[in-house]
Write an enzyme that holds these catalytic residues in place. Structure first.
Site, PDB file in Angstrom:
ATOM      1  N   CYS A 113      64.502  53.677 114.422  1.00 40.05           N
ATOM      2  CA  CYS A 113      65.892  53.874 114.851  1.00 40.05           C
ATOM      3  C   CYS A 113      66.750  54.317 113.667  1.00 40.05           C
ATOM      4  CB  CYS A 113      66.420  52.619 115.534  1.00 40.05           C
ATOM      5  SG  CYS A 113      67.920  52.931 116.503  1.00 40.05           S
ATOM      6  N   HIS A 207      62.574  51.330 119.546  1.00 39.10           N
ATOM      7  CA  HIS A 207      62.270  50.069 118.868  1.00 39.10           C
ATOM      8  C   HIS A 207      60.898  49.549 119.300  1.00 39.10           C
ATOM      9  CE1 HIS A 207      66.103  49.100 116.826  1.00 39.10           C
ATOM     10  NE2 HIS A 207      66.597  49.937 117.736  1.00 39.10           N
ATOM     11  N   GLU A 209      59.128  47.364 118.030  1.00 45.59           N
ATOM     12  CA  GLU A 209      59.025  45.905 117.876  1.00 45.59           C
ATOM     13  C   GLU A 209      59.493  45.158 119.127  1.00 45.59           C
ATOM     14  OE1 GLU A 209      63.325  46.592 116.857  1.00 45.59           O
ATOM     15  OE2 GLU A 209      61.432  47.693 116.610  1.00 45.59           O
TER      16      GLU A 209
END
Length: 228
Positions: A113, A207, A209
């Site tokens: 990002c 993202h 994660e």
């Protein structure tokens, strides 16, 4: 074989825990957990003097530049839009120095990002300061599909159109020197960028994660293992 050591950038904020209310080096736990699940050892990198970046990178096998605050527009020669967030100047300086050091040393690099946007700025690119449709609501991740560009490193890692978790209101405008767009959203937004081989430098606008797909981080860890 020892696991590769993957540095992940953090940011400084006031935080509360227990009886304390103090400045803290913060990072959502999902980042180190993703590194660990992908076969790496995670180490956190709080902002430091940019002169220390080369020494820090020299001790790493791979680098992740995490998401967070908007990049200050002066970094790419623009006036701030009214919708651009407050600057994080110390973090910008530190992370740009880390990116420069990683590229100079050939250390595998993944920008997430803000990290992707900063990689683009580090190589002379610019950003769109505001766009709609890539965030569900304030504090709520959205999801949308991205399509890989055939023949790119990202396409070799994730060859199919895939839905990804997303939370951003800025994106790449003009690509930085030698960077390639390697994935797009349906509205044409550049969702991944990379440097051509032999460098291993990849940025993703979403993202990873916050999702279940480990392939992007596993690719970084694999490249870091080779370097180690």
């Amino acid at each position: 074989m020892p696991k590769p050591l993957i540095g992940v950038t953090t940011y400084l904020n006031q935080a509360q825990w227990g009886v304390w209310d103090l400045p803290a080096a913060l990072l959502p736990a999902a980042y180190p957990r993703l590194v660990q699940a992908s076969g790496g050892l995670a180490v956190l990198l709080p902002p430091d003097d940019p002169s220390a970046a080369a020494e820090a990178v020299a001790r790493l096998d791979g680098l992740v530049v995490a998401g967070g605050a908007d990049v200050e527009p002066v970094r790419y020669g623009a006036e701030p839009d009214t919708r651009t967030g407050p600057p994080a100047r110390d973090r910008d300086s530190w992370e740009l120095a880390l990116i420069d050091a990683a590229l100079a040393a050939g250390t595998p690099l993944l920008g997430i990002c803000r990290g992707m946007q900063l990689l683009n700025v580090a190589l002379g690119g610019t950003l769109v300061q505001h766009l709609d449709g890539h965030t569900e609501a304030v504090g709520v991740m959205g999801r949308h599909p991205v399509s890989p560009v055939p023949g790119t490193r990202y396409a070799a890692t994730v060859p199919e159109r895939a839905e990804v978790p997303t939370y951003h209101h800025q994106c790449v405008d003009v690509l930085g020197k030698n960077l390639l767009a390697s994935a797009h959203a349906d509205d044409g937004t550049v969702e991944a960028i990379e440097l051509p081989s032999p460098a291993w430098a990849l940025g993703v606008q979403w993202h990873p994660e916050m999702g279940e797909d480990l392939r992007v981080m596993r690719a970084l860890v694999a490249a870091a293992s080779v370097r180690r």
